[in-house]
Scaffold this motif. Structure first.
Motif, PDB file in Angstrom:
ATOM      1  N   ALA A 207       0.804  -1.217   0.000  1.00  0.00           N
ATOM      2  CA  ALA A 207       0.000   0.000   0.000  1.00  0.00           C
ATOM      3  C   ALA A 207       0.841   1.272   0.000  1.00  0.00           C
ATOM      4  CB  ALA A 207      -0.944   0.017   1.200  1.00  0.00           C
ATOM      5  N   CYS A 208       2.078   1.177   0.481  1.00  0.00           N
ATOM      6  CA  CYS A 208       2.927   2.358   0.635  1.00  0.00           C
ATOM      7  C   CYS A 208       3.440   2.828  -0.722  1.00  0.00           C
ATOM      8  CB  CYS A 208       4.100   2.041   1.556  1.00  0.00           C
ATOM      9  SG  CYS A 208       5.230   3.440   1.810  1.00  0.00           S
ATOM     10  N   THR A 209       3.365   4.140  -0.973  1.00  0.00           N
ATOM     11  CA  THR A 209       3.862   4.733  -2.221  1.00  0.00           C
ATOM     12  C   THR A 209       5.198   5.439  -2.034  1.00  0.00           C
ATOM     13  OG1 THR A 209       2.693   6.820  -1.826  1.00  0.00           O
ATOM     14  CG2 THR A 209       1.489   5.086  -3.001  1.00  0.00           C
ATOM     15  N   GLY A 210       5.709   5.457  -0.801  1.00  0.00           N
ATOM     16  CA  GLY A 210       6.970   6.148  -0.555  1.00  0.00           C
ATOM     17  C   GLY A 210       6.870   7.647  -0.675  1.00  0.00           C
ATOM     18  N   CYS A 211       5.707   8.209  -0.384  1.00  0.00           N
ATOM     19  CA  CYS A 211       5.487   9.647  -0.574  1.00  0.00           C
ATOM     20  C   CYS A 211       6.268  10.503   0.421  1.00  0.00           C
ATOM     21  CB  CYS A 211       4.001   9.973  -0.491  1.00  0.00           C
ATOM     22  SG  CYS A 211       3.272   9.734   1.156  1.00  0.00           S
ATOM     23  N   GLY A 212       6.605   9.953   1.583  1.00  0.00           N
ATOM     24  CA  GLY A 212       7.385  10.680   2.569  1.00  0.00           C
ATOM     25  C   GLY A 212       6.600  11.509   3.556  1.00  0.00           C
ATOM     26  N   ASP A 216       7.901  13.304   7.445  1.00  0.00           N
ATOM     27  CA  ASP A 216       7.687  14.649   7.979  1.00  0.00           C
ATOM     28  C   ASP A 216       6.857  14.617   9.258  1.00  0.00           C
ATOM     29  OD1 ASP A 216       9.075  15.721   5.825  1.00  0.00           O
ATOM     30  OD2 ASP A 216       7.264  15.980   4.614  1.00  0.00           O
ATOM     31  N   ALA A 217       5.949  13.661   9.365  1.00  0.00           N
ATOM     32  CA  ALA A 217       5.060  13.608  10.525  1.00  0.00           C
ATOM     33  C   ALA A 217       5.742  13.056  11.768  1.00  0.00           C
ATOM     34  CB  ALA A 217       3.834  12.753  10.206  1.00  0.00           C
ATOM     35  N   CYS A 218       6.744  12.202  11.593  1.00  0.00           N
ATOM     36  CA  CYS A 218       7.351  11.511  12.744  1.00  0.00           C
ATOM     37  C   CYS A 218       8.143  12.482  13.613  1.00  0.00           C
ATOM     38  CB  CYS A 218       8.262  10.390  12.257  1.00  0.00           C
ATOM     39  SG  CYS A 218       9.044   9.477  13.616  1.00  0.00           S
ATOM     40  N   PRO A 219       7.795  12.622  14.897  1.00  0.00           N
ATOM     41  CA  PRO A 219       8.488  13.577  15.770  1.00  0.00           C
ATOM     42  C   PRO A 219       9.843  13.088  16.262  1.00  0.00           C
ATOM     43  CG  PRO A 219       6.799  12.451  17.005  1.00  0.00           C
ATOM     44  CD  PRO A 219       6.653  11.975  15.579  1.00  0.00           C
ATOM     45  N   VAL A 220      10.168  11.798  16.061  1.00  0.00           N
ATOM     46  CA  VAL A 220      11.438  11.262  16.558  1.00  0.00           C
ATOM     47  C   VAL A 220      12.333  10.756  15.431  1.00  0.00           C
ATOM     48  CG1 VAL A 220      10.510  10.680  18.828  1.00  0.00           C
ATOM     49  CG2 VAL A 220      10.382   8.992  16.986  1.00  0.00           C
ATOM     50  N   GLU A 221      11.968  11.079  14.183  1.00  0.00           N
ATOM     51  CA  GLU A 221      12.771  10.719  13.013  1.00  0.00           C
ATOM     52  C   GLU A 221      13.043   9.212  12.958  1.00  0.00           C
ATOM     53  OE1 GLU A 221      16.196  13.244  13.052  1.00  0.00           O
ATOM     54  OE2 GLU A 221      15.021  15.063  12.727  1.00  0.00           O
ATOM     55  N   ALA A 222      11.981   8.442  13.185  1.00  0.00           N
ATOM     56  CA  ALA A 222      12.116   6.986  13.174  1.00  0.00           C
ATOM     57  C   ALA A 222      11.798   6.375  11.817  1.00  0.00           C
ATOM     58  CB  ALA A 222      11.184   6.375  14.223  1.00  0.00           C
ATOM     59  N   ILE A 223      11.439   7.210  10.830  1.00  0.00           N
ATOM     60  CA  ILE A 223      11.023   6.688   9.530  1.00  0.00           C
ATOM     61  C   ILE A 223      11.903   7.259   8.431  1.00  0.00           C
ATOM     62  CG2 ILE A 223       9.097   6.421   7.918  1.00  0.00           C
ATOM     63  CD1 ILE A 223       7.189   6.930  10.206  1.00  0.00           C
ATOM     64  N   THR A 224      12.350   6.395   7.540  1.00  0.00           N
ATOM     65  CA  THR A 224      13.080   6.788   6.348  1.00  0.00           C
ATOM     66  C   THR A 224      12.383   6.182   5.133  1.00  0.00           C
ATOM     67  OG1 THR A 224      14.560   4.879   6.604  1.00  0.00           O
ATOM     68  CG2 THR A 224      15.301   6.981   7.546  1.00  0.00           C
ATOM     69  N   ILE A 225      12.801   6.601   3.960  1.00  0.00           N
ATOM     70  CA  ILE A 225      12.223   6.083   2.721  1.00  0.00           C
ATOM     71  C   ILE A 225      13.292   5.320   1.946  1.00  0.00           C
ATOM     72  CG2 ILE A 225      11.135   6.647   0.514  1.00  0.00           C
ATOM     73  CD1 ILE A 225       9.319   7.145   2.871  1.00  0.00           C
ATOM     74  N   ASP A 226      13.004   4.075   1.633  1.00  0.00           N
ATOM     75  CA  ASP A 226      13.825   3.257   0.746  1.00  0.00           C
ATOM     76  C   ASP A 226      12.858   2.591  -0.232  1.00  0.00           C
ATOM     77  OD1 ASP A 226      15.655   1.705  -0.546  1.00  0.00           O
ATOM     78  OD2 ASP A 226      16.121   0.398   1.159  1.00  0.00           O
ATOM     79  N   ARG A 227      12.403   3.379  -1.192  1.00  0.00           N
ATOM     80  CA  ARG A 227      11.312   3.020  -2.099  1.00  0.00           C
ATOM     81  C   ARG A 227       9.976   3.048  -1.378  1.00  0.00           C
ATOM     82  NH1 ARG A 227      11.138  -1.729  -3.716  1.00  0.00           N
ATOM     83  NH2 ARG A 227      12.727  -2.623  -2.366  1.00  0.00           N
ATOM     84  N   ILE A 228       9.910   2.456  -0.196  1.00  0.00           N
ATOM     85  CA  ILE A 228       8.745   2.561   0.675  1.00  0.00           C
ATOM     86  C   ILE A 228       9.219   3.015   2.048  1.00  0.00           C
ATOM     87  CG2 ILE A 228       7.497   0.748  -0.572  1.00  0.00           C
ATOM     88  CD1 ILE A 228       8.112  -1.116   1.807  1.00  0.00           C
ATOM     89  N   ALA A 229       8.290   3.317   2.933  1.00  0.00           N
ATOM     90  CA  ALA A 229       8.650   3.747   4.275  1.00  0.00           C
ATOM     91  C   ALA A 229       9.272   2.601   5.058  1.00  0.00           C
ATOM     92  CB  ALA A 229       7.422   4.272   5.008  1.00  0.00           C
ATOM     93  N   GLU A 248      -2.332   7.027   2.288  1.00  0.00           N
ATOM     94  CA  GLU A 248      -2.679   5.731   1.704  1.00  0.00           C
ATOM     95  C   GLU A 248      -3.130   4.709   2.744  1.00  0.00           C
ATOM     96  OE1 GLU A 248      -2.786   5.609  -1.458  1.00  0.00           O
ATOM     97  OE2 GLU A 248      -1.834   7.552  -1.770  1.00  0.00           O
ATOM     98  N   ASP A 249      -3.217   5.112   4.008  1.00  0.00           N
ATOM     99  CA  ASP A 249      -3.539   4.177   5.095  1.00  0.00           C
ATOM    100  C   ASP A 249      -2.610   2.975   5.077  1.00  0.00           C
ATOM    101  OD1 ASP A 249      -5.674   5.731   6.038  1.00  0.00           O
ATOM    102  OD2 ASP A 249      -7.065   4.815   4.619  1.00  0.00           O
ATOM    103  N   ALA A 250      -1.334   3.263   4.852  1.00  0.00           N
ATOM    104  CA  ALA A 250      -0.336   2.192   4.728  1.00  0.00           C
ATOM    105  C   ALA A 250       0.436   1.941   6.011  1.00  0.00           C
ATOM    106  CB  ALA A 250       0.660   2.538   3.610  1.00  0.00           C
ATOM    107  N   LEU A 251       0.081   2.637   7.079  1.00  0.00           N
ATOM    108  CA  LEU A 251       0.747   2.467   8.369  1.00  0.00           C
ATOM    109  C   LEU A 251      -0.273   2.122   9.433  1.00  0.00           C
ATOM    110  CD1 LEU A 251       3.023   5.478   7.814  1.00  0.00           C
ATOM    111  CD2 LEU A 251       3.981   3.384   8.770  1.00  0.00           C
ATOM    112  N   ALA A 252       0.148   1.311  10.389  1.00  0.00           N
ATOM    113  CA  ALA A 252      -0.702   0.936  11.512  1.00  0.00           C
ATOM    114  C   ALA A 252       0.190   0.709  12.714  1.00  0.00           C
ATOM    115  CB  ALA A 252      -1.514  -0.321  11.199  1.00  0.00           C
ATOM    116  N   LEU A 253      -0.407   0.732  13.896  1.00  0.00           N
ATOM    117  CA  LEU A 253       0.333   0.419  15.114  1.00  0.00           C
ATOM    118  C   LEU A 253       0.127  -1.046  15.471  1.00  0.00           C
ATOM    119  CD1 LEU A 253      -0.371   3.553  17.327  1.00  0.00           C
ATOM    120  CD2 LEU A 253       1.640   3.057  15.935  1.00  0.00           C
ATOM    121  N   LYS A 254       1.213  -1.708  15.809  1.00  0.00           N
ATOM    122  CA  LYS A 254       1.187  -3.105  16.213  1.00  0.00           C
ATOM    123  C   LYS A 254       2.024  -3.284  17.467  1.00  0.00           C
ATOM    124  CE  LYS A 254      -0.990  -4.518  12.426  1.00  0.00           C
ATOM    125  NZ  LYS A 254      -2.361  -5.075  12.448  1.00  0.00           N
ATOM    126  N   LYS A 255       1.843  -4.410  18.107  1.00  0.00           N
ATOM    127  CA  LYS A 255       2.668  -4.704  19.277  1.00  0.00           C
ATOM    128  C   LYS A 255       4.120  -4.848  18.871  1.00  0.00           C
ATOM    129  CE  LYS A 255       1.364  -7.177  22.699  1.00  0.00           C
ATOM    130  NZ  LYS A 255       0.928  -8.281  23.584  1.00  0.00           N
TER     131      LYS A 255
END
Length: 256
Positions: A207-212, A216-229, A248-255
Motif C-alpha cells: 500500500a505504501c507509495t513512498g510519498c514521505g 515529515d510527521a514523525c516527531p522522533v525521526e524513526a522513519i526513512t524512505i527506501d522506495r517505501i517507508a 494511503e492508510d499504509a501504516l498501523a500500530l502493532k505490538k
C-alpha cells in the motif's frame, strides 16, 4: 482485572463519556476492589489522531478492557493491536458500567461503531459498514504534526477540511506539550505513569507509495524512505502521528 472507562469526571459516580479519544478523563478501575485511578486525557483537543493517542495511552497503563460509548476505526485498530478488548454502547455512571461489566452484561465489540473523527463537532458523515453514524470533519484541521515547546506537537501538519490537505499551519509550531500528565490516584491505587511502550508503527508494503508524508510527521525521526517507508522499531515511540497522516492508510500500530 484492570479496565478503563471513558468518563466526564474523576469519580465512579460521574457519567460515562460517549467519546473515546476525546473523553475528558479515563478512569482505570480494578474490578476486584474498585480502586480507581483518574487520568486526565491529554488528547482532548487534538485536531487529529486523538483516538490513536488515547488508545496508546491505555496500552501504556496496561488496561485490559475499555468501556466507552463509541469507538472509531483508528482507535479500535490500535486498541486491538495492543490486545485490549473494546466494549461500546456503554452509558450511565462509571460505577454502573463497572458493575454491569462484572456481572457479564457486556460483550466485546468486533468492529468500530462510528466513523473516523467522531466527536469533532462538524458535518455529519453517513455511517460505514457496522457503524452507527457519527460526526466527521474530513481529515481535520491539524493541531498536531509540528514539534512544539516542551515536547508537544505544534500547530500544523493538518490535512484540511473535508478530506483536503491544505489547511495546516505549517511545520514546526508552538506545541502545548505532548507528555502524559501525572494521573490522579484514587484510594488504594498508586499512580502508575507510563508502564511500558507496547506499540510501534508498521508499514503495509504493497500500500505504501513512498510519498514521505510519514517522514515529515514523525516527531522522533524513526522513519526513512527506501522506495517505501521503513520504520526503526527501536526509535519509534508508537505515537501514531504517521498513521494519522498517511494518505494511503499504509501504516498501523502493532505490538512491538
Amino acid at each position: 482485572m484492570r479496565i478503563a472507562v471513558t468518563a466526564r469526571g474523576r469519580t465512579l459516580d460521574d457519567q460515562v463519556e460517549p467519546r473515546f479519544g476525546r473523553c475528558p478523563y479515563f478512569l482505570l478501575v480494578d474490578t476486584d476492589t474498585l480502586d480507581t485511578e483518574a487520568i486526565e486525557n491529554p488528547n482532548l483537543a487534538l485536531g487529529g489522531g486523538a483516538g490513536i493517542q488515547s488508545a496508546q495511552l491505555m496500552a501504556e497503563h496496561d488496561a485490559k478492557v475499555v468501556l466507552t460509548g463509541n469507538c472509531g476505526p483508528n482507535a479500535y485498530q490500535t486498541l486491538t493491536a495492543a490486545d485490549i478488548e473494546v466494549v461500546v454502547g456503554v452509558s450511565g455512571t462509571v460505577r454502573e458500567a463497572v458493575q454491569r461489566f462484572r456481572s457479564g452484561a457486556f460483550a466485546s465489540t468486533q468492529v468500530p461503531n462510528v466513523a473516523s473523527h467522531f466527536g469533532m463537532g462538524a458535518a455529519t458523515q453517513p455511517p460505514g459498514p457496522g457503524m452507527t453514524g457519527g460526526v466527521d470533519m474530513g481529515r481535520g484541521m491539524g493541531m498536531g504534526g509540528g514539534r512544539g515547546m516542551g515536547g508537544g506537537r505544534g500547530m500544523g501538519g493538518g490535512r484540511g477540511m473535508g478530506g483536503g490537505r491544505g489547511m495546516g499551519m505549517g511545520g514546526r509550531g508552538m506545541g502545548m506539550g505532548g507528555g502524559v500528565p501525572i494521573p490522579v490516584a484514587g484510594a488504594g491505587m498508586a499512580p502508575t505513569g507510563k508502564v511500558k511502550r507496547r506499540l510501534v508503527a508498521v508499514v503495509d508494503g504493497p500500500a505504501c507509495t513512498g510519498c514521505g508524508v510519514c517522514v515529515d510527521a514523525c516527531p522522533v525521526e524513526a522513519i526513512t524512505i527506501d522506495r517505501i517507508a521503513v520504520v526503526d522499531a527501536n526509535t519509534c515511540t508508537g505515537c501514531g502521528q504517521c498513521v494519522t497522516e498517511c494518505p494511503e492508510d499504509a501504516l498501523a500500530l502493532k505490538k512491538g
